[in-house]
Design a protein around this motif. Structure first.
Motif, PDB file in Angstrom:
ATOM      1  N   LEU A  32       0.841  -1.197   0.000  1.00 61.68           N
ATOM      2  CA  LEU A  32       0.000   0.000   0.000  1.00 61.68           C
ATOM      3  C   LEU A  32       0.876   1.246   0.000  1.00 61.68           C
ATOM      4  CD1 LEU A  32      -1.354  -2.069   2.502  1.00 61.68           C
ATOM      5  CD2 LEU A  32      -3.286  -0.721   1.689  1.00 61.68           C
ATOM      6  N   THR A  59      -9.524   0.555   0.868  1.00 63.41           N
ATOM      7  CA  THR A  59      -8.701   0.649  -0.332  1.00 63.41           C
ATOM      8  C   THR A  59      -9.571   0.436  -1.562  1.00 63.41           C
ATOM      9  OG1 THR A  59      -6.691  -0.150  -1.417  1.00 63.41           O
ATOM     10  CG2 THR A  59      -8.078  -1.803  -0.347  1.00 63.41           C
ATOM     11  N   MET A  71      -4.316   3.621   0.336  1.00 62.48           N
ATOM     12  CA  MET A  71      -4.740   3.442   1.720  1.00 62.48           C
ATOM     13  C   MET A  71      -5.597   4.634   2.125  1.00 62.48           C
ATOM     14  SD  MET A  71      -2.585   3.206   5.297  1.00 62.48           S
ATOM     15  CE  MET A  71      -2.066   1.518   5.166  1.00 62.48           C
TER      16      MET A  71
END
Length: 240
Positions: A32, A59, A71
């Motif tokens: 992420l 997400t 994120m």
């Protein structure tokens, strides 16, 4: 999509972006993108995503040509007060996170492993000073059970030799060098009884703990994933 994450490690990607590698309950290991730099939000996320921290986030679906997820709305999932403030617990957390990451490279998105790592993190956060020295050994001993490579303790008898390749105790030396002396074989049998509740009762010298750690890492390298080159091991050995 909502993810429940155990943070493993963060890598600086650019002046403004870092990549968090995490173990998600929903889809295994994920990467992420998070802000980097000296800003308030970047500092907050660094504190929130330290190794073995447990968080949730939202997400979006991966973009074509990219494996890095966005994120959104990161928040703590399980509170761990001492995990990242106590120096030995912090280093042990790094070791567990690095070990989990290596396991996932070879084993996929096992939800049983996720639950075990989550429970281990909570145990580590609550561990007493007396339990900390043996905590890595206890973690590795129970990890063998979770991934199905635990030694066959029913084969142990005093004087028998532990065969690291076959995971059992033998009356005579096997036709290879991966076996332990009678004394170390007895210690290996004792470690099959270690738990997070009783690990403070196991008394080892510093050299015995280091030897046990090295042998357990070698056992994993034989049966599952190579762990001997983990970066956290050297620092961990100096602390326990």
């Amino acid at each position: 999509m909502k993810l429940t994450l155990i943070c493993l490690h963060t890598t600086r990607h650019s002046d403004t972006r870092s990549i968090l590698t995490a173990f998600s309950r929903e889809c295994g290991i994920v990467a992420l993108g998070i802000p980097a730099g000296s800003g308030r939000e970047a500092a907050r996320l660094r504190a929130l995503t330290m190794p073995l921290a447990m968080i949730t986030c939202e997400t979006s679906a991966p973009r074509p040509g990219s494996d890095i997820l966005s994120m959104k709305q990161p928040a703590p999932h399980r509170l761990t007060i001492e995990l990242h403030s106590h120096p030995v617990k912090q280093m042990t957390a790094m070791f567990i996170a690095e070990t989990a990451g290596q396991m996932l490279r070879y084993g996929g998105d096992d939800k049983v492993l996720f639950d075990f790592i989550e429970a281990t993190a909570l145990r580590l956060d609550a561990a007493t000073e007396r339990a900390l020295n043996n905590f890595p050994l206890c973690f590795l001993a129970h990890l063998t059970e979770v991934i199905g490579i635990e030694p066959d303790s029913s084969t142990y008898k005093k004087g028998r030799l532990f065969d690291l390749r076959d995971g059992l105790w033998r009356d005579t030396p096997p036709m290879h060098r991966d076996y332990l002396s009678p004394e170390e074989s007895s210690a290996a049998a004792m470690l099959t009884r270690i738990t997070f509740d009783n690990c403070d009762a196991f008394v080892f010298t510093l050299q015995e703990r280091r030897r046990a750690l090295d042998l357990m890492l070698h056992y994993f390298s034989i049966h599952s994933a190579p762990l001997g080159a983990l970066r956290s091991v050297g620092v961990l050995r100096s602390l326990v």
